[in-house]
Design a protein around this motif. Structure first.
Motif, PDB file in Angstrom:
ATOM      1  N   TYR A  34      60.313  26.741  36.122  1.00 20.77           N
ATOM      2  CA  TYR A  34      59.296  25.720  35.842  1.00 20.77           C
ATOM      3  C   TYR A  34      59.648  24.504  36.696  1.00 20.77           C
ATOM      4  O   TYR A  34      60.803  24.067  36.716  1.00 20.77           O
ATOM      5  CB  TYR A  34      59.280  25.319  34.369  1.00 20.77           C
ATOM      6  N   SER A 157      49.287  34.996  30.275  1.00 19.50           N
ATOM      7  CA  SER A 157      49.571  34.283  31.519  1.00 19.50           C
ATOM      8  C   SER A 157      49.355  32.785  31.364  1.00 19.50           C
ATOM      9  O   SER A 157      49.626  32.020  32.289  1.00 19.50           O
ATOM     10  CB  SER A 157      48.671  34.804  32.646  1.00 19.50           C
ATOM     11  N   LYS A 158      48.859  32.373  30.212  1.00 16.12           N
ATOM     12  CA  LYS A 158      48.698  30.959  29.914  1.00 16.12           C
ATOM     13  C   LYS A 158      48.838  30.770  28.414  1.00 16.12           C
ATOM     14  O   LYS A 158      48.779  31.722  27.642  1.00 16.12           O
ATOM     15  CB  LYS A 158      47.347  30.439  30.396  1.00 16.12           C
ATOM     16  N   ASP A 174      53.186  25.023  29.710  1.00  9.26           N
ATOM     17  CA  ASP A 174      52.216  26.109  29.622  1.00  9.26           C
ATOM     18  C   ASP A 174      52.726  27.264  30.462  1.00  9.26           C
ATOM     19  O   ASP A 174      53.353  27.060  31.511  1.00  9.26           O
ATOM     20  CB  ASP A 174      50.847  25.644  30.139  1.00  9.26           C
ATOM     21  N   ASN A 176      51.196  29.036  32.350  1.00 11.01           N
ATOM     22  CA  ASN A 176      50.619  29.032  33.699  1.00 11.01           C
ATOM     23  C   ASN A 176      51.366  28.088  34.645  1.00 11.01           C
ATOM     24  O   ASN A 176      51.031  28.009  35.826  1.00 11.01           O
ATOM     25  CB  ASN A 176      49.122  28.717  33.670  1.00 11.01           C
ATOM     26  N   SER A 181      55.036  33.874  38.627  1.00  7.32           N
ATOM     27  CA  SER A 181      54.406  34.514  37.474  1.00  7.32           C
ATOM     28  C   SER A 181      55.215  35.730  37.034  1.00  7.32           C
ATOM     29  O   SER A 181      56.116  36.195  37.755  1.00  7.32           O
ATOM     30  CB  SER A 181      52.986  34.951  37.836  1.00  7.32           C
ATOM     31  N   THR A 239      49.484  31.434  22.244  1.00  9.65           N
ATOM     32  CA  THR A 239      48.867  32.287  23.258  1.00  9.65           C
ATOM     33  C   THR A 239      47.350  32.298  23.159  1.00  9.65           C
ATOM     34  O   THR A 239      46.712  33.336  23.193  1.00  9.65           O
ATOM     35  CB  THR A 239      49.384  33.727  23.135  1.00  9.65           C
ATOM     36  N   ASP A 240      46.753  31.136  22.993  1.00  8.82           N
ATOM     37  CA  ASP A 240      45.294  31.017  23.007  1.00  8.82           C
ATOM     38  C   ASP A 240      44.605  31.907  21.984  1.00  8.82           C
ATOM     39  O   ASP A 240      43.580  32.535  22.257  1.00  8.82           O
ATOM     40  CB  ASP A 240      44.746  31.332  24.401  1.00  8.82           C
TER      41      ASP A 240
END
Length: 277
Positions: A34, A157-158, A174, A176, A181, A239-240
């Motif tokens: 990161y 992935s986000k 995040d 992302n 990745s 995770t959304d």
């Protein structure tokens, strides 16, 4: 044919929704993945090639039962034990030179883990140009929660990756924001070693790493605090909404207790993993 000494047991990580375990073969960790964490560690994060270090399989600490917290002692030879929260990738297959576009086909699932770090030993090794092994790969340095199969949650992935201590956020980013990745990391690593089923990849930590402070044990007043008191350590990865409204799918709590002056009356740490429904 037998062995001349007792063979070590296979380390297994619980799988959410299953009575079977994920067998751990090797543990790879990605350094400075990161950008903000790279900067806080004094490095330029402009997409330098990823680098890796390892932990032994038996460094795993299972944190999967909220009713029976796992306990570990504050490790020896350090006065600066740091938390590094990470998304962990569990491999179901592998190979060499895996193409990026094929990488996720080899992933069994994901977990939340901690790359516990004896920062003082790591920094000393850096200064002397020596390997980090004793700063990173010590006993019980790889706490991990349940593995969530990708067949259930997909391939995130986000989404927020966040670590809270006593209700205050220490690490937050995040997924992302990963410099490399998950598919890119798998592909690059497979160009260095042949990956296989059972491998775990700790994918890197966001900014905000800090010391875990040992505290007095309320059940044993003879155990004295070292530094500031803290009554808990929790982290979660969102995770959304993949698993639940709001997206939270786990909390991991850690209390580290100090020993007394003679270090012979240790009240060890408590680690807890709780799934949020």
């Amino acid at each position: 044919m037998g062995y001349v000494v007792k063979a070590p047991p296979t380390v297994g990580v619980p799988v959410h929704g299953s009575s079977d375990l994920f067998p751990v073969r090797r543990i790879f960790c990605v350094g400075r993945n990161y950008a903000a964490h790279a900067r806080e560690m004094g490095h330029d994060p402009d997409r330098e090639p990823p680098f890796f270090f390892t932990k032994p399989a038996d460094a795993i600490v299972i944190c999967a039962d909220p009713k029976n917290p796992t306990k570990i002692p504050y490790p020896p030879a350090t006065k600066n034990l740091h938390h590094e929260m990470e998304l962990v990738v569990a491999m179901k297959s592998g190979g060499a030179d895996i193409p990026v576009e094929k990488a996720l086909e080899h992933v069994y699932g994901y977990a939340v883990g901690l790359d516990m770090t004896r920062r003082d030993l790591q920094n000393q090794a850096k200064d002397m140009g020596r390997p980090w092994d004793m700063g990173k790969g010590f006993d019980q340095s790889a706490p991990i929660g349940e593995i969530f199969p990708a067949s259930r949650i997909g391939h995130p992935s986000k989404g927020t990756i966040q670590l809270d201590v006593n209700g205050k956020t220490r690490q937050k980013s995040d997924l992302n924001a990963l410099i490399w990745s998950i598919p890119e990391t798998i592909s690059y690593l497979s160009g260095l070693v042949t990956l296989a089923a059972g491998d775990l990849i700790y994918s890197g930590t966001p900014e905000g790493v800090a010391a875990v402070v040992a505290v007095a044990d309320p059940e044993n007043p003879r155990v004295h605090a070292r530094g500031l008191a803290t009554d808990g350590f929790s982290l979660y990865w969102t995770t959304d909404g993949t698993l639940s409204p709001g997206g939270s799918f786990g909390i991991f709590q850690l209390d580290l207790f100090a020993t007394d002056a003679a270090r012979n009356a240790s009240k060890p740490a408590q680690l807890r993993w709780t799934v949020i429904k």
